[in-house]
Motif scaffolding. Structure first.
Motif, PDB file in Angstrom:
ATOM      1  N   GLN A   1      -4.254   3.029   0.334  1.00 58.66           N
ATOM      2  CA  GLN A   1      -4.602   2.504  -0.986  1.00 58.66           C
ATOM      3  C   GLN A   1      -3.579   1.448  -1.397  1.00 58.66           C
ATOM      4  OE1 GLN A   1      -7.109   3.681  -3.470  1.00 58.66           O
ATOM      5  NE2 GLN A   1      -6.426   1.753  -4.363  1.00 58.66           N
TER       6      GLN A   1
ATOM      7  N   LYS B   1     -11.247  -8.628   4.514  1.00 56.16           N
ATOM      8  CA  LYS B   1     -12.578  -8.227   4.045  1.00 56.16           C
ATOM      9  C   LYS B   1     -12.469  -7.363   2.795  1.00 56.16           C
ATOM     10  CE  LYS B   1     -16.822  -5.919   5.471  1.00 56.16           C
ATOM     11  NZ  LYS B   1     -17.520  -5.150   6.513  1.00 56.16           N
ATOM     12  N   GLN B   2     -11.516  -6.404   2.807  1.00 57.57           N
ATOM     13  CA  GLN B   2     -11.316  -5.536   1.647  1.00 57.57           C
ATOM     14  C   GLN B   2     -10.903  -6.345   0.413  1.00 57.57           C
ATOM     15  OE1 GLN B   2     -11.579  -2.207   1.009  1.00 57.57           O
ATOM     16  NE2 GLN B   2     -12.521  -1.830   2.992  1.00 57.57           N
TER      17      GLN B   2
ATOM     18  N   MET C   1      -9.738  -6.612   8.609  1.00 54.15           N
ATOM     19  CA  MET C   1     -10.148  -5.523   7.722  1.00 54.15           C
ATOM     20  C   MET C   1      -9.567  -5.705   6.321  1.00 54.15           C
ATOM     21  SD  MET C   1      -9.782  -1.386   8.188  1.00 54.15           S
ATOM     22  CE  MET C   1     -10.792  -1.358   9.656  1.00 54.15           C
ATOM     23  N   MET C   2      -8.268  -6.063   6.247  1.00 51.51           N
ATOM     24  CA  MET C   2      -7.622  -6.242   4.939  1.00 51.51           C
ATOM     25  C   MET C   2      -8.204  -7.449   4.212  1.00 51.51           C
ATOM     26  SD  MET C   2      -5.533  -4.743   2.999  1.00 51.51           S
ATOM     27  CE  MET C   2      -5.098  -5.165   1.324  1.00 51.51           C
TER      28      MET C   2
ATOM     29  N   ASN D   1     -13.901  -8.316  -0.931  1.00 56.79           N
ATOM     30  CA  ASN D   1     -14.810  -7.401  -1.628  1.00 56.79           C
ATOM     31  C   ASN D   1     -14.243  -7.025  -2.999  1.00 56.79           C
ATOM     32  OD1 ASN D   1     -16.687  -7.378   0.420  1.00 56.79           O
ATOM     33  ND2 ASN D   1     -15.905  -5.513   1.379  1.00 56.79           N
ATOM     34  N   THR D   2     -12.934  -6.746  -3.045  1.00 60.67           N
ATOM     35  CA  THR D   2     -12.283  -6.374  -4.305  1.00 60.67           C
ATOM     36  C   THR D   2     -12.377  -7.499  -5.326  1.00 60.67           C
ATOM     37  OG1 THR D   2     -10.731  -4.881  -3.183  1.00 60.67           O
ATOM     38  CG2 THR D   2     -10.069  -5.706  -5.354  1.00 60.67           C
TER      39      THR D   2
ATOM     40  N   THR E   1       0.862  -1.182   0.000  1.00 60.59           N
ATOM     41  CA  THR E   1       0.000   0.000   0.000  1.00 60.59           C
ATOM     42  C   THR E   1       0.895   1.228   0.000  1.00 60.59           C
ATOM     43  OG1 THR E   1      -0.102   0.272   2.410  1.00 60.59           O
ATOM     44  CG2 THR E   1      -1.661  -1.286   1.417  1.00 60.59           C
TER      45      THR E   1
ATOM     46  N   PRO F   1      -7.796  -2.699  -3.373  1.00 60.76           N
ATOM     47  CA  PRO F   1      -8.573  -2.406  -2.159  1.00 60.76           C
ATOM     48  C   PRO F   1      -8.160  -1.108  -1.484  1.00 60.76           C
ATOM     49  CG  PRO F   1      -7.230  -4.412  -1.906  1.00 60.76           C
ATOM     50  CD  PRO F   1      -7.039  -3.931  -3.285  1.00 60.76           C
ATOM     51  N   ARG F   2      -9.139  -0.520  -0.804  1.00 60.85           N
ATOM     52  CA  ARG F   2      -8.907   0.708  -0.042  1.00 60.85           C
ATOM     53  C   ARG F   2      -9.295   0.470   1.406  1.00 60.85           C
ATOM     54  NH1 ARG F   2     -11.974   3.029  -4.522  1.00 60.85           N
ATOM     55  NH2 ARG F   2     -10.541   4.075  -5.940  1.00 60.85           N
ATOM     56  N   LYS F   3      -8.609   1.148   2.307  1.00 65.71           N
ATOM     57  CA  LYS F   3      -8.988   1.118   3.720  1.00 65.71           C
ATOM     58  C   LYS F   3      -9.199   2.557   4.176  1.00 65.71           C
ATOM     59  CE  LYS F   3      -6.560  -1.475   6.538  1.00 65.71           C
ATOM     60  NZ  LYS F   3      -5.382  -2.111   7.164  1.00 65.71           N
TER      61      LYS F   3
END
Length: 196
Positions: free
Chosen positions: A179, A92-93, A89-90, A96-97, A42, A171-173
């Motif tokens: 990013q 999940k991101q 969190m990562m 989703n991506t 990132t 993915p974004r957090k």
């Protein structure tokens, strides 16, 4: 008279056709000791996501014809939900991506292999694969390190790919503050064992 002549002519022509190359094919099962890792970064740090659970049912066929052409065929079907990024969190991101709800399976299809080294040798060999991710198919040439033992073959390698190769946005957090970069390095350790 004409019919017997045509029959004889047909049999003569059939005998002139080149012999079909016979293939020596062996069946291999993917070991659950295999592993696939996706390494990325990132704008702040690096991340690594791994799949440790490989399906026990996936098989690979290794075929060799009289001209020593080698075909490596078979498909690995990996469940995207099995990615673990060591951060909820990562993970999940990433899921989703990769649109895990619409495309739950990452497929790696083996197409070819230039050669298989002799038992006890460690060699670097190129081969072609097709990767299907999020409904997009891409072909890559991968350089493997191959270790051949009595009843096992280990394929070790890595391949740089981009999220954009598969029409995905990294993915974004927390909004746009963190990013992921477009490029990933897919590293794999694939252990296959002779079946039967």
């Amino acid at each position: 008279m004409m019919k017997p002549l045509l029959t004889i002519l047909f049999l003569l022509l059939a005998g002139l056709r080149p012999a079909v190359k016979t293939k020596n094919t062996s069946r291999w099962v993917v070991s659950e000791n295999s592993m696939l890792t996706v390494n990325g970064s990132t704008n702040i740090n690096r991340f690594s996501c791994v799949i440790l659970r490989f399906p026990k049912t996936d098989t690979v066929l290794v075929s060799k014809d009289k001209a020593d052409h080698i075909a490596l065929s078979g498909t690995l079907n990996l469940e995207v939900k099995n990615f673990d990024c060591s951060s909820a969190m990562m993970t999940k991101q990433l899921l989703n991506t990769l649109q895990e709800n619409r495309f739950p399976v990452l497929r790696i299809k083996f197409l070819s292999l230039k050669e298989i080294p002799s038992e006890g040798q460690n060699s670097f060999v190129k081969g072609d694969v097709e990767i299907t991710l999020s409904g997009v198919v891409k072909r890559f040439e991968i350089c493997y390190q191959i270790n051949v033992k009595r009843d096992t073959i280990e394929l070790i390698g890595q391949q740089a790919i981009n999220f954009s190769d598969f029409h995905l946005i990294p993915p974004r957090k927390i909004g746009r503050l963190i990013q992921a970069k477009d490029q990933l390095v897919v590293a794999f350790f694939l252990k296959i064992e002779r079946a039967g």
